[in-house]
Design a protein around this motif. Structure first.
Motif, mmCIF file in Angstrom:
data_model
loop_
_atom_site.group_PDB
_atom_site.id
_atom_site.type_symbol
_atom_site.label_atom_id
_atom_site.label_comp_id
_atom_site.label_asym_id
_atom_site.label_seq_id
_atom_site.Cartn_x
_atom_site.Cartn_y
_atom_site.Cartn_z
ATOM 1 N N GLY A 81 -32.630 37.185 -13.103
ATOM 2 C CA GLY A 81 -31.459 36.480 -13.599
ATOM 3 C C GLY A 81 -30.201 36.925 -12.879
ATOM 4 N N VAL A 82 -29.113 36.204 -13.093
ATOM 5 C CA VAL A 82 -27.822 36.577 -12.512
ATOM 6 C C VAL A 82 -26.747 36.516 -13.590
ATOM 7 C CG1 VAL A 82 -28.362 35.792 -10.165
ATOM 8 C CG2 VAL A 82 -27.271 34.213 -11.788
ATOM 9 N N ASP A 83 -25.638 37.207 -13.336
ATOM 10 C CA ASP A 83 -24.435 36.995 -14.142
ATOM 11 C C ASP A 83 -23.288 36.710 -13.194
ATOM 12 O OD1 ASP A 83 -22.781 39.740 -13.858
ATOM 13 O OD2 ASP A 83 -24.896 40.252 -14.104
ATOM 14 N N VAL A 84 -22.413 35.803 -13.608
ATOM 15 C CA VAL A 84 -21.316 35.357 -12.751
ATOM 16 C C VAL A 84 -20.015 35.301 -13.544
ATOM 17 C CG1 VAL A 84 -22.830 34.025 -11.228
ATOM 18 C CG2 VAL A 84 -21.786 32.913 -13.218
ATOM 19 N N SER A 85 -18.919 35.268 -12.803
ATOM 20 C CA SER A 85 -17.586 35.139 -13.392
ATOM 21 C C SER A 85 -16.749 34.272 -12.460
ATOM 22 C CB SER A 85 -16.944 36.519 -13.565
ATOM 23 O OG SER A 85 -16.673 37.107 -12.292
ATOM 24 N N SER A 86 -15.449 34.250 -12.671
ATOM 25 C CA SER A 86 -14.587 33.425 -11.811
ATOM 26 C C SER A 86 -14.605 33.900 -10.361
ATOM 27 C CB SER A 86 -13.153 33.436 -12.339
ATOM 28 O OG SER A 86 -12.616 34.748 -12.300
ATOM 29 N N HIS A 87 -15.013 35.153 -10.129
ATOM 30 C CA HIS A 87 -15.074 35.675 -8.765
ATOM 31 C C HIS A 87 -16.049 34.883 -7.894
ATOM 32 C CE1 HIS A 87 -12.626 39.330 -9.320
ATOM 33 N NE2 HIS A 87 -13.076 39.289 -10.556
ATOM 34 N N PRO A 117 -11.824 29.898 -15.584
ATOM 35 C CA PRO A 117 -11.552 28.523 -15.149
ATOM 36 C C PRO A 117 -12.758 27.826 -14.530
ATOM 37 C CG PRO A 117 -10.558 30.097 -13.622
ATOM 38 C CD PRO A 117 -11.046 30.892 -14.798
ATOM 39 N N TYR A 118 -13.785 28.588 -14.150
ATOM 40 C CA TYR A 118 -14.996 28.009 -13.565
ATOM 41 C C TYR A 118 -16.133 27.905 -14.584
ATOM 42 C CZ TYR A 118 -12.780 28.703 -9.020
ATOM 43 O OH TYR A 118 -11.918 28.660 -7.953
ATOM 44 N N PHE A 119 -15.822 28.160 -15.831
ATOM 45 C CA PHE A 119 -16.875 28.242 -16.846
ATOM 46 C C PHE A 119 -17.717 26.976 -16.918
ATOM 47 C CE2 PHE A 119 -18.472 27.695 -21.193
ATOM 48 C CZ PHE A 119 -19.246 28.846 -21.307
ATOM 49 N N THR A 120 -17.097 25.825 -16.939
ATOM 50 C CA THR A 120 -17.843 24.568 -17.097
ATOM 51 C C THR A 120 -18.831 24.366 -15.961
ATOM 52 O OG1 THR A 120 -16.019 23.540 -18.317
ATOM 53 C CG2 THR A 120 -17.635 22.068 -17.311
ATOM 54 N N GLN A 121 -18.383 24.552 -14.718
ATOM 55 C CA GLN A 121 -19.282 24.383 -13.577
ATOM 56 C C GLN A 121 -20.422 25.388 -13.632
ATOM 57 O OE1 GLN A 121 -20.115 26.385 -10.768
ATOM 58 N NE2 GLN A 121 -21.164 24.767 -9.591
ATOM 59 N N TYR A 152 -12.404 34.230 -30.609
ATOM 60 C CA TYR A 152 -11.912 33.662 -29.355
ATOM 61 C C TYR A 152 -13.079 33.311 -28.434
ATOM 62 C CZ TYR A 152 -8.869 33.196 -25.233
ATOM 63 O OH TYR A 152 -8.195 32.735 -24.129
ATOM 64 N N PHE A 153 -14.067 34.181 -28.387
ATOM 65 C CA PHE A 153 -15.264 33.970 -27.579
ATOM 66 C C PHE A 153 -16.024 32.725 -28.043
ATOM 67 C CE2 PHE A 153 -19.796 35.681 -26.812
ATOM 68 C CZ PHE A 153 -19.873 35.146 -25.546
ATOM 69 N N VAL A 154 -16.301 32.647 -29.332
ATOM 70 C CA VAL A 154 -17.044 31.503 -29.866
ATOM 71 C C VAL A 154 -16.266 30.207 -29.651
ATOM 72 C CG1 VAL A 154 -17.999 30.454 -31.957
ATOM 73 C CG2 VAL A 154 -18.309 32.902 -31.546
ATOM 74 N N ASN A 155 -14.967 30.271 -29.792
ATOM 75 C CA ASN A 155 -14.135 29.076 -29.655
ATOM 76 C C ASN A 155 -13.987 28.598 -28.212
ATOM 77 O OD1 ASN A 155 -13.700 29.163 -32.409
ATOM 78 N ND2 ASN A 155 -11.682 30.128 -32.256
ATOM 79 N N ASN A 156 -14.371 29.445 -27.268
ATOM 80 C CA ASN A 156 -14.165 29.117 -25.851
ATOM 81 C C ASN A 156 -15.439 29.279 -25.014
ATOM 82 O OD1 ASN A 156 -11.045 28.689 -25.408
ATOM 83 N ND2 ASN A 156 -11.230 30.429 -26.810
ATOM 84 N N GLY A 157 -16.546 28.815 -25.572
ATOM 85 C CA GLY A 157 -17.786 28.758 -24.802
ATOM 86 C C GLY A 157 -18.879 29.710 -25.218
ATOM 87 N N GLY A 158 -18.573 30.627 -26.129
ATOM 88 C CA GLY A 158 -19.562 31.644 -26.486
ATOM 89 C C GLY A 158 -20.447 31.310 -27.660
ATOM 90 N N GLY A 159 -20.497 30.058 -28.054
ATOM 91 C CA GLY A 159 -21.333 29.664 -29.183
ATOM 92 C C GLY A 159 -22.821 29.655 -28.847
ATOM 93 N N TRP A 160 -23.628 29.218 -29.808
ATOM 94 C CA TRP A 160 -25.079 29.195 -29.601
ATOM 95 C C TRP A 160 -25.666 27.981 -30.299
ATOM 96 C CZ3 TRP A 160 -29.116 29.532 -33.238
ATOM 97 C CH2 TRP A 160 -30.398 29.642 -32.675
ATOM 98 N N SER A 161 -26.693 27.415 -29.683
ATOM 99 C CA SER A 161 -27.450 26.334 -30.318
ATOM 100 C C SER A 161 -28.925 26.536 -30.005
ATOM 101 C CB SER A 161 -26.976 24.965 -29.799
ATOM 102 O OG SER A 161 -27.128 24.894 -28.387
ATOM 103 N N LYS A 162 -29.747 26.169 -30.936
ATOM 104 C CA LYS A 162 -31.195 26.372 -30.770
ATOM 105 C C LYS A 162 -31.799 25.196 -30.003
ATOM 106 C CE LYS A 162 -35.345 27.843 -33.214
ATOM 107 N NZ LYS A 162 -35.952 28.216 -34.521
#
Length: 284
Positions: A81-87, A117-121, A152-162
């Motif tokens: 696996g990988v992890d990424v950020s705006s970098h 800012p790159y979260f969606t992509q 703040y995390f959940v409200n900005n992309g950190g949620g979960w769905s099964k």
């Protein structure tokens, strides 16, 4: 008599001149000494501190834990696996998928002041090529409460769905890139902050968040607290040929960040199990 007086006066003026020069040299040496002391004692210049929001998973691992080798490749029981950020900017997910990467974590937020800012992509792009993906939050316990940052995390992309493709959110809690390693908190206060984040995240999503950290930081800043091990999966950071000692309470790791490959690719990780175990974690 006049000659004697003249010689005496000359020698007297010479002594005064010498004392003046010696005094000036002493003042100069003292000034240099004070300047050097000030330079040594001076804290890091503001230019040496990264901009708020620029932190990423594993930022403190290399200077603190080093890197002494890579794990033996070809272990069929682990999944890359990988992890990424705006970098990393816009990631070439199809290339990573073709190279064998099957899961990913994407930085969503930091503190209560930054969203990637790159979260969606990155988040949708990994999903679209078939990866199982999740979001992570870079914790800054010195800025706002654990509960506030979980919200703040959940409200900005950190949620979960099964849906079988979404991993539970991860709390990235590690060395402070902006100041004191433990964010100015005592060990007990740090444990309380982490607990507040985890409790609020579960209240919002129904899932126990993954904890990402390094054993040395965890020991230093939480007193090697063992109380989260029964509920929260461990994502261990150790850039070495083996994971080494785990934090107290965890008898095994769920994920292992074993190397940093640079800004274009992201950090590489191994999931401790085959792909079906990654799916199992996603489904809860």
């Amino acid at each position: 008599m006049s000659v004697h007086t003249s010689g005496t006066a000359h020698r007297s003026r010479a002594r005064v001149h010498l004392r003046t020069r010696l005094g000036a040299m002493g003042i100069l040496l003292l000034s240099l000494s004070l300047s050097l002391s000030a330079l040594i004692a001076r804290p890091a210049h503001a230019a040496d501190v990264p901009a708020r929001g620029s932190a990423y998973m594993g930022m403190g691992v290399i200077p603190h834990d080093g890197q002494d080798g890579l794990p033996t490749p070809g272990d069929a029981t682990q999944t890359e696996g990988v992890d990424v950020s705006s970098h990393q900017g816009n990631v070439a997910w199809s290339t990573l998928w073709s190279s064998g990467v099957k899961w990913a974590y994407v930085k969503a937020t930091e503190g209560t002041y930054y969203t990637n800012p790159y979260f969606t992509q990155q988040y949708n792009g990994s999903y679209n090529v078939g990866m199982i993906r999740g979001a992570y939050h870079f914790a800054t316990p010195d800025t706002t409460s654990g509960a506030a940052q979980a919200n703040y995390f959940v409200n900005n992309g950190g949620g979960w769905s099964k849906d079988g493709k979404t991993l539970p959110g991860a709390l990235d809690i590690e060395w402070n890139p902006y100041g004191a390693a433990c964010y100015g908190k005592t060990q007990s206060a740090m444990v309380t902050w982490i607990r507040d984040f985890l409790n609020q995240y579960k209240a919002r999503t129904g899932r126990d968040a993954v904890i990402y950290s390094a054993t040395s930081w965890w020991t230093q800043c939480t007193g090697n607290y063992s109380g989260f091990a029964s509920a929260n999966p461990l994502w261990i950071a150790r850039y070495a040929s083996a994971v080494g000692t785990l934090p107290a309470g965890w008898s095994y790791y769920t994920m292992w960040q074993y190397t940093s490959s640079g800004p274009t690719v992201g950090d590489h990780n191994k999931f401790n199990g085959a792909l079906d175990r990654v799916v199992a974690l996603a489904n809860g």
